[in-house]
Every structure is written in C-alpha cells, then in structure tokens.
Design a protein around this motif. Structure first.
Motif, PDB file in Angstrom:
ATOM      1  N   VAL A  10       0.844  -1.207   0.000  1.00  0.00           N
ATOM      2  CA  VAL A  10       0.000   0.000   0.000  1.00  0.00           C
ATOM      3  C   VAL A  10       0.871   1.246   0.000  1.00  0.00           C
ATOM      4  CG1 VAL A  10      -1.658   1.354   1.329  1.00  0.00           C
ATOM      5  CG2 VAL A  10      -1.986  -1.116   1.060  1.00  0.00           C
ATOM      6  N   PHE A  11       1.843   1.284   0.884  1.00  0.00           N
ATOM      7  CA  PHE A  11       2.681   2.478   0.989  1.00  0.00           C
ATOM      8  C   PHE A  11       3.552   2.676  -0.248  1.00  0.00           C
ATOM      9  CE2 PHE A  11       1.741   1.779   5.576  1.00  0.00           C
ATOM     10  CZ  PHE A  11       0.986   2.926   5.738  1.00  0.00           C
ATOM     11  N   CYS A  12       4.008   1.579  -0.847  1.00  0.00           N
ATOM     12  CA  CYS A  12       4.785   1.702  -2.088  1.00  0.00           C
ATOM     13  C   CYS A  12       3.917   2.224  -3.229  1.00  0.00           C
ATOM     14  CB  CYS A  12       5.412   0.367  -2.457  1.00  0.00           C
ATOM     15  SG  CYS A  12       6.817  -0.074  -1.410  1.00  0.00           S
ATOM     16  N   SER A  13       2.662   1.786  -3.275  1.00  0.00           N
ATOM     17  CA  SER A  13       1.773   2.250  -4.345  1.00  0.00           C
ATOM     18  C   SER A  13       1.494   3.744  -4.224  1.00  0.00           C
ATOM     19  CB  SER A  13       0.464   1.466  -4.347  1.00  0.00           C
ATOM     20  OG  SER A  13      -0.361   1.848  -3.263  1.00  0.00           O
ATOM     21  N   TRP A  14       1.537   4.269  -3.021  1.00  0.00           N
ATOM     22  CA  TRP A  14       1.321   5.697  -2.787  1.00  0.00           C
ATOM     23  C   TRP A  14       2.428   6.516  -3.452  1.00  0.00           C
ATOM     24  CZ3 TRP A  14      -2.443   8.777  -1.150  1.00  0.00           C
ATOM     25  CH2 TRP A  14      -2.143  10.061  -0.713  1.00  0.00           C
ATOM     26  N   LYS A  15       3.602   5.917  -3.567  1.00  0.00           N
ATOM     27  CA  LYS A  15       4.775   6.636  -4.081  1.00  0.00           C
ATOM     28  C   LYS A  15       5.010   6.418  -5.571  1.00  0.00           C
ATOM     29  CE  LYS A  15       7.080   5.914   0.325  1.00  0.00           C
ATOM     30  NZ  LYS A  15       8.182   5.204   0.986  1.00  0.00           N
ATOM     31  N   ALA A  19       0.446   7.388  -9.120  1.00  0.00           N
ATOM     32  CA  ALA A  19      -0.226   7.971  -7.955  1.00  0.00           C
ATOM     33  C   ALA A  19       0.225   9.411  -7.734  1.00  0.00           C
ATOM     34  CB  ALA A  19       0.053   7.126  -6.724  1.00  0.00           C
ATOM     35  N   ARG A  23      -2.277  12.700  -7.894  1.00  0.00           N
ATOM     36  CA  ARG A  23      -2.422  13.688  -6.806  1.00  0.00           C
ATOM     37  C   ARG A  23      -2.087  15.095  -7.301  1.00  0.00           C
ATOM     38  NH1 ARG A  23      -0.099   9.409  -4.106  1.00  0.00           N
ATOM     39  NH2 ARG A  23       1.944  10.417  -3.903  1.00  0.00           N
ATOM     40  N   TRP A  32       0.076  14.934   2.319  1.00  0.00           N
ATOM     41  CA  TRP A  32      -0.911  13.952   2.753  1.00  0.00           C
ATOM     42  C   TRP A  32      -0.309  12.552   2.654  1.00  0.00           C
ATOM     43  CZ3 TRP A  32      -6.520  15.061   0.738  1.00  0.00           C
ATOM     44  CH2 TRP A  32      -6.988  16.257   1.302  1.00  0.00           C
ATOM     45  N   VAL A  33      -0.854  11.636   3.427  1.00  0.00           N
ATOM     46  CA  VAL A  33      -0.390  10.250   3.396  1.00  0.00           C
ATOM     47  C   VAL A  33      -1.587   9.323   3.208  1.00  0.00           C
ATOM     48  CG1 VAL A  33       1.658  10.657   4.803  1.00  0.00           C
ATOM     49  CG2 VAL A  33      -0.496  10.082   5.911  1.00  0.00           C
ATOM     50  N   THR A  34      -1.312   8.066   3.040  1.00  0.00           N
ATOM     51  CA  THR A  34      -2.361   7.078   2.876  1.00  0.00           C
ATOM     52  C   THR A  34      -2.512   6.267   4.160  1.00  0.00           C
ATOM     53  OG1 THR A  34      -3.250   5.388   1.384  1.00  0.00           O
ATOM     54  CG2 THR A  34      -0.903   5.243   1.910  1.00  0.00           C
TER      55      THR A  34
END
Length: 168
Positions: A10-15, A19, A23, A32-34
């Motif tokens: 999940v955290f890797c997909s945010w970066k 993504a 944003r 912001w974070v996930t």
C-alpha cells in the motif's frame, strides 16, 4: 509476514509515478499520506452452518415491507449472483412465491434469519430508505459485509417513499 507485505504494498503504491501524477493533477497536497485498513475475513464456505447472501429490507419489485433476498449455504462471495448454483430464498413466503423446493433461511438458520430481520429494521430507520445488504454466515454467526441504498422499481420507490415519510 503477509500482513507486513500488504502494508508495504500500500505504501509503495502511494509513491509510484501514476499515484504522484494523479495527486498533482487533482491538487492533492504532497504532505498527505495514505492509510491501511485491516479487517478480519469471514467465510461462507465453511460447511452447512455457513452461507453467503444478498437481502433487501423490502421487496424491490413491490416495495412491500418484507425481508427479501437469496442466500446459499456453504458458499462464498459472488457465487450467489453467478448462476452456478440455485440460490435459496430468505423466508418461507419467498420460497412459496418462487415455487422453490429448497429450504428458506428462515427454516434452516432461524437464529440468523431473526438477526438479519432485526437489523433490517434498524438500517431502514437509520438511513431512511430501503437497503441492499450483503452478508456472510460463518459457523452460525451472521456478519454484515455492506449495506447501500437498494435499487427498486419505480412503483416500489413511490410506495417506499410514502412508507418512510408517513411511517408504513
């Protein structure tokens, strides 16, 4: 280990680039974070005391205030709507109306049926509208997976509106 791998994914997909671009295009602040939600899974395919199904707090065709829906014993997920097996009716009235020879939930899982019936009253009162409920039964215990406003015919919508507004 599997849980930590899921967090990392999940955290890797945010970066990832896609993504980040999304944003930026939608003016989502870079600070912001996930988040990650962790929840228990329930399985409707654990034997004859388990099931999965979809129910409506009212009949979506007529708007009549009666629990309406289908379920399958010892089944999981989309199999209820996939057409692989013949679903069973929630109550005896539905069983008779559909001329089904299969037992209704009301007959084979009366405690679960009573719980679902009680919850439907609360859901309609809270949301002020007919609800579509997805559920699973795991070893005799009922779990609501989700609820949303139920689709219905135009005539049912008028009847439901009157019932909700004027208490019927």
């Amino acid at each position: 280990m599997q849980l930590w791998d899921a967090f990392a994914a999940v955290f890797c997909s945010w970066k990832n680039a896609r993504a980040v671009t999304y944003r930026r295009l939608h003016n989502i602040p870079i600070d912001w974070v996930t988040a990650v939600n962790v929840q228990a899974m329930v399985f409707g395919n654990m034997g004859d005391d388990s099931a999965t199904g979809v129910a409506f707090t009212r009949d979506p065709a007529t708007g009549d205030y009666a629990l309406y829906g289908e379920y399958l014993v010892n089944a999981q997920g989309e199999v209820v709507v996939a057409g692989i097996r013949t679903p069973q009716q929630m109550n005896v009235a539905g069983k008779l109306a559909h001329r089904s020879k299969l037992p209704a939930m009301e007959e084979v899982m009366p405690e679960v049926f009573q719980k679902l019936n009680a919850v439907r009253h609360s859901l309609e009162k809270h949301y002020g509208d007919m609800q579509d409920i997805e559920f699973t039964v795991l070893r005799g215990k009922w779990y609501m997976l989700q609820t949303r406003v139920g689709k219905r015919t135009a005539s049912a919508a008028l009847k439901i509106e009157d019932c909700v507004r004027y208490g019927g």
